[in-house]
Design a protein around this motif. Structure first.
Motif, PDB file in Angstrom:
ATOM      1  N   ILE A   1      13.108   6.872  -7.257  1.00  0.00           N
ATOM      2  CA  ILE A   1      12.452   5.743  -7.948  1.00  0.00           C
ATOM      3  C   ILE A   1      10.993   5.627  -7.490  1.00  0.00           C
ATOM      4  N   GLU A   2      10.416   6.713  -7.043  1.00  0.00           N
ATOM      5  CA  GLU A   2       9.035   6.693  -6.584  1.00  0.00           C
ATOM      6  C   GLU A   2       8.085   6.258  -7.697  1.00  0.00           C
ATOM      7  N   GLN A   3       8.338   6.764  -8.925  1.00  0.00           N
ATOM      8  CA  GLN A   3       7.445   6.412 -10.022  1.00  0.00           C
ATOM      9  C   GLN A   3       7.523   4.926 -10.354  1.00  0.00           C
ATOM     10  N   TYR A   4       8.748   4.385 -10.242  1.00  0.00           N
ATOM     11  CA  TYR A   4       8.894   2.945 -10.500  1.00  0.00           C
ATOM     12  C   TYR A   4       8.199   2.132  -9.405  1.00  0.00           C
ATOM     13  N   GLU A   5       8.387   2.569  -8.144  1.00  0.00           N
ATOM     14  CA  GLU A   5       7.749   1.852  -7.039  1.00  0.00           C
ATOM     15  C   GLU A   5       6.227   1.921  -7.160  1.00  0.00           C
ATOM     16  N   SER A   6       5.713   3.084  -7.532  1.00  0.00           N
ATOM     17  CA  SER A   6       4.268   3.222  -7.698  1.00  0.00           C
ATOM     18  C   SER A   6       3.758   2.339  -8.826  1.00  0.00           C
ATOM     19  N   LEU A   7       4.530   2.318  -9.911  1.00  0.00           N
ATOM     20  CA  LEU A   7       4.123   1.486 -11.045  1.00  0.00           C
ATOM     21  C   LEU A   7       4.111   0.010 -10.684  1.00  0.00           C
ATOM     22  N   LEU A   8       5.174  -0.450  -9.989  1.00  0.00           N
ATOM     23  CA  LEU A   8       5.241  -1.866  -9.605  1.00  0.00           C
ATOM     24  C   LEU A   8       4.180  -2.196  -8.552  1.00  0.00           C
ATOM     25  N   SER A   9       3.908  -1.248  -7.639  1.00  0.00           N
ATOM     26  CA  SER A   9       2.855  -1.478  -6.649  1.00  0.00           C
ATOM     27  C   SER A   9       1.492  -1.604  -7.320  1.00  0.00           C
ATOM     28  N   LEU A  10       1.254  -0.723  -8.304  1.00  0.00           N
ATOM     29  CA  LEU A  10       0.001  -0.821  -9.056  1.00  0.00           C
ATOM     30  C   LEU A  10      -0.072  -2.133  -9.824  1.00  0.00           C
ATOM     31  N   LEU A  11       1.064  -2.570 -10.371  1.00  0.00           N
ATOM     32  CA  LEU A  11       1.090  -3.848 -11.093  1.00  0.00           C
ATOM     33  C   LEU A  11       0.773  -5.006 -10.153  1.00  0.00           C
ATOM     34  N   ARG A  12       1.339  -4.980  -8.942  1.00  0.00           N
ATOM     35  CA  ARG A  12       1.026  -6.040  -7.963  1.00  0.00           C
ATOM     36  C   ARG A  12      -0.453  -6.060  -7.616  1.00  0.00           C
ATOM     37  N   LEU A  13      -1.025  -4.882  -7.427  1.00  0.00           N
ATOM     38  CA  LEU A  13      -2.454  -4.813  -7.102  1.00  0.00           C
ATOM     39  C   LEU A  13      -3.307  -5.358  -8.242  1.00  0.00           C
ATOM     40  N   ILE A  14      -2.949  -4.955  -9.469  1.00  0.00           N
ATOM     41  CA  ILE A  14      -3.718  -5.423 -10.633  1.00  0.00           C
ATOM     42  C   ILE A  14      -3.621  -6.936 -10.769  1.00  0.00           C
ATOM     43  N   LEU A  15      -2.407  -7.472 -10.645  1.00  0.00           N
ATOM     44  CA  LEU A  15      -2.228  -8.924 -10.779  1.00  0.00           C
ATOM     45  C   LEU A  15      -2.978  -9.664  -9.679  1.00  0.00           C
ATOM     46  N   THR A  16      -2.970  -9.127  -8.452  1.00  0.00           N
ATOM     47  CA  THR A  16      -3.671  -9.795  -7.345  1.00  0.00           C
ATOM     48  C   THR A  16      -5.177  -9.798  -7.563  1.00  0.00           C
ATOM     49  N   VAL A  17      -5.706  -8.635  -7.949  1.00  0.00           N
ATOM     50  CA  VAL A  17      -7.158  -8.550  -8.160  1.00  0.00           C
ATOM     51  C   VAL A  17      -7.584  -9.442  -9.324  1.00  0.00           C
ATOM     52  N   ILE A  18      -6.839  -9.367 -10.425  1.00  0.00           N
ATOM     53  CA  ILE A  18      -7.177 -10.206 -11.584  1.00  0.00           C
ATOM     54  C   ILE A  18      -7.073 -11.680 -11.224  1.00  0.00           C
TER      55      ILE A  18
ATOM     56  N   LEU B   1      -0.408 -17.724 -10.591  1.00  0.00           N
ATOM     57  CA  LEU B   1       0.677 -17.296  -9.718  1.00  0.00           C
ATOM     58  C   LEU B   1       2.010 -17.306 -10.451  1.00  0.00           C
ATOM     59  N   LEU B   2       2.265 -18.348 -11.218  1.00  0.00           N
ATOM     60  CA  LEU B   2       3.517 -18.422 -11.971  1.00  0.00           C
ATOM     61  C   LEU B   2       3.582 -17.336 -13.044  1.00  0.00           C
ATOM     62  N   LEU B   3       2.471 -17.147 -13.765  1.00  0.00           N
ATOM     63  CA  LEU B   3       2.456 -16.115 -14.804  1.00  0.00           C
ATOM     64  C   LEU B   3       2.612 -14.721 -14.203  1.00  0.00           C
ATOM     65  N   GLY B   4       1.825 -14.442 -13.139  1.00  0.00           N
ATOM     66  CA  GLY B   4       1.912 -13.123 -12.516  1.00  0.00           C
ATOM     67  C   GLY B   4       3.271 -12.859 -11.913  1.00  0.00           C
ATOM     68  N   LEU B   5       3.818 -13.869 -11.224  1.00  0.00           N
ATOM     69  CA  LEU B   5       5.144 -13.700 -10.635  1.00  0.00           C
ATOM     70  C   LEU B   5       6.208 -13.529 -11.709  1.00  0.00           C
TER      71      LEU B   5
END
Length: 508
Positions: A156-173, A20-24
């Motif tokens: 900033i749609e591309q940034y939001e999409s990128l950060l949303s994908l990053l959140r999903l990846i970090l959560t799943v991992i 959690l600390l690393l992902g956050l």
């Protein structure tokens, strides 16, 4: 909660907190980096556009803020909007009708915030799309008067999409890592704690008194658990040796008591028989010779009575020790179905011949009619006579009463007296060997083994005993036996005792 589960939970919790600390931290770092770079780029590009907007006086003497379309950067994800604070005119580039998007107008409060450099950037949603809006004040060059506000909205749609994908990846991992860590932690904890389970199994065998020759098998490294296993194995070896020595000594003691009891019975019987013979011969000789020395004859008879009495007391002690030695040796008495009512009638008749000063009362024994118990008749007689002899011994006045009770599948024999009684603190010890309840009982002869023998007989018959007593008021024993066969069931019911602070009741 087991140690294995606690260790697994600790492993999982620590890993979850670390992930959690690393992902956050990673998410916040990328978020800050992306938007900081975006703000820098927006500020640079929008500043260049704002510098190309030249205020021009119109025919009405008002400044017009018309940007040069040719000078605007060619980009598809940027919307510009110029608001003239003097005339209220709003110009959108590209045209709002072409893009279908319009930046919200600037309010007076917003203008004040922009001019104080507190609201330069703002994230907002326009027509369902995310934009970063940058506000640039348009100032007249010579008078430094604020003529308008330019709004540059960057998608900033591309940034939001990128950060949303990053959140999903970090959560799943993170979830997958936690599940793997929990499984691996459970497996490792089980493997590490397996010797502890073997230790528990070994101690359980020790508690049950079997398999003292077993040792804990451990094939792991010589770590803390290995040292613990070796220590426990050494302790088991010492326990086995001590237990073996104790069993041998205890067996030798039982054999000695049994052999000594057997050997002492014969000479004691001979002594008692010879003393009775001498007593008769002395009386006959004194009568034949006309001996007139009454004092000498009385002393001789008294000495013979003392010797005979002590020999009889030693015979009772030897018989008691023999009974206890048989109990310790695991003696199995021969049992069968014994009808209870004839046995009680016999006990009631013979109890009249016991030495006593109290009144002997035979109460209601109808509850025992037609009742058979599984046991040994001789030992049941011995059991009841032990309680009756004690009752008569410690009851100088009043009565001793015998009756029966019935409760469910059990039959109870109640022996009640009005003797000296006991304190409730003494009740747990009355079945201990050689225990005498208090110094006042020292005036009465006895070995302190009778109730120990009685308890052994009760246990051998799968029975129990209840005790109710009060100092100087008397004692009541109820001996319960399971009913083996019943020919008829009288309507008897089990009685109950009132309890108080001065009285004690115990069931064993």
């Amino acid at each position: 909660m087991s140690i294995r589960l606690r260790l697994t939970l600790w492993y999982t919790a620590i890993l979850s907190a670390t992930l959690l600390l690393l992902g956050l931290g990673l998410y916040l770092f990328l978020h800050y980096t992306y938007y900081d770079n975006l703000k820098t780029e927006i500020e640079k590009q929008a500043g260049g556009v704002a510098s190309r907007i030249k205020p021009q006086l119109n025919t009405l003497g008002q400044y017009s803020l018309i940007p040069n379309i040719r000078d605007l950067p060619k980009t598809n994800n940027v919307i510009y909007q110029v608001t003239n604070l003097v005339t209220g005119e709003v110009i959108s580039l590209p045209d709002a009708e072409q893009t279908g998007m319009k930046i919200p107008d600037v309010t007076d409060e917003k203008v004040q915030c922009i001019l104080s450099d507190q609201c330069q950037f703002e994230r907002m949603s326009i027509e369902g799309y995310s934009f970063m809006v940058y506000y640039v004040p348009l100032v007249q060059q010579y008078t430094h008067k604020v003529l308008g506000i330019m709004q540059a909205a960057y998608s900033i749609e591309q940034y939001e999409s990128l950060l949303s994908l990053l959140r999903l990846i970090l959560t799943v991992i993170g979830l997958i890592s936690v599940l793997i860590a929990a499984s691996v932690g459970w497996f490792l904890a089980r493997k590490v704690l397996r010797p502890i389970e073997q230790v528990i199994a070994a101690t359980n065998r020790i508690e049950k008194g079997v398999d003292l020759d077993k040792r804990i098998e451990y094939t792991g490294p010589n770590d803390e658990i290995g040292e613990l296993t070796q220590t426990i194995n050494g302790m088991l070896g010492r326990l086995q040796n001590a237990y073996t020595e104790l069993e041998e000594a205890y067996g030798a003691q039982r054999r000695f008591v049994s052999d000594a009891s057997h050997e002492l019975r014969t000479p004691l019987t001979t002594i008692r028989g010879n003393m009775e013979l001498l007593e008769k011969m002395w009386k006959q000789t004194a009568l034949t010779s006309g001996e007139q020395d009454d004092a000498k004859m009385e002393l001789t008879m008294e000495a013979m009575h003392d010797i005979s009495g002590e020999a009889e007391r030693m015979s009772r002690l030897v018989n008691d020790l023999l009974s206890l030695a048989r109990a310790d040796a695991g003696f199995q008495m021969i049992k069968g179905e014994v009808e209870l009512q004839p046995l009680l009638d016999e006990i009631a008749r013979k109890a009249q011949l016991l030495p006593k000063t109290a009144e002997w009362i035979v109460g209601q024994t109808k509850a025992a009619k037609g009742i058979y118990v599984y046991g040994n008749a001789d030992y049941l007689r011995q059991l009841l006579f032990i309680f009756l002899e004690n009752a008569f011994k410690y009851t100088e006045q009043g009565y001793v009463r015998l009756d029966t009770l019935r409760h469910g599948g059990q039959i109870g024999i109640r022996i009640e007296d009005t003797g000296i009684g006991m304190d409730k603190s003494e009740i747990p010890h009355i079945f201990d060997r050689f225990y005498r309840a208090d110094p006042s009982r020292g005036r009465k002869s006895g070995t302190g083994l009778g109730l120990s023998i009685a308890k052994w007989i009760i246990d051998e018959h799968q029975g129990s005993v209840e005790v109710k007593t009060r100092r100087d008021e008397g004692t009541t024993f109820i001996i319960w036996f399971p009913v083996a066969t019943e020919l008829s069931r009288p309507g008897a019911s089990r009685g109950s005792f009132p309890q108080s602070e001065e009285s004690g009741i115990m069931k064993q």
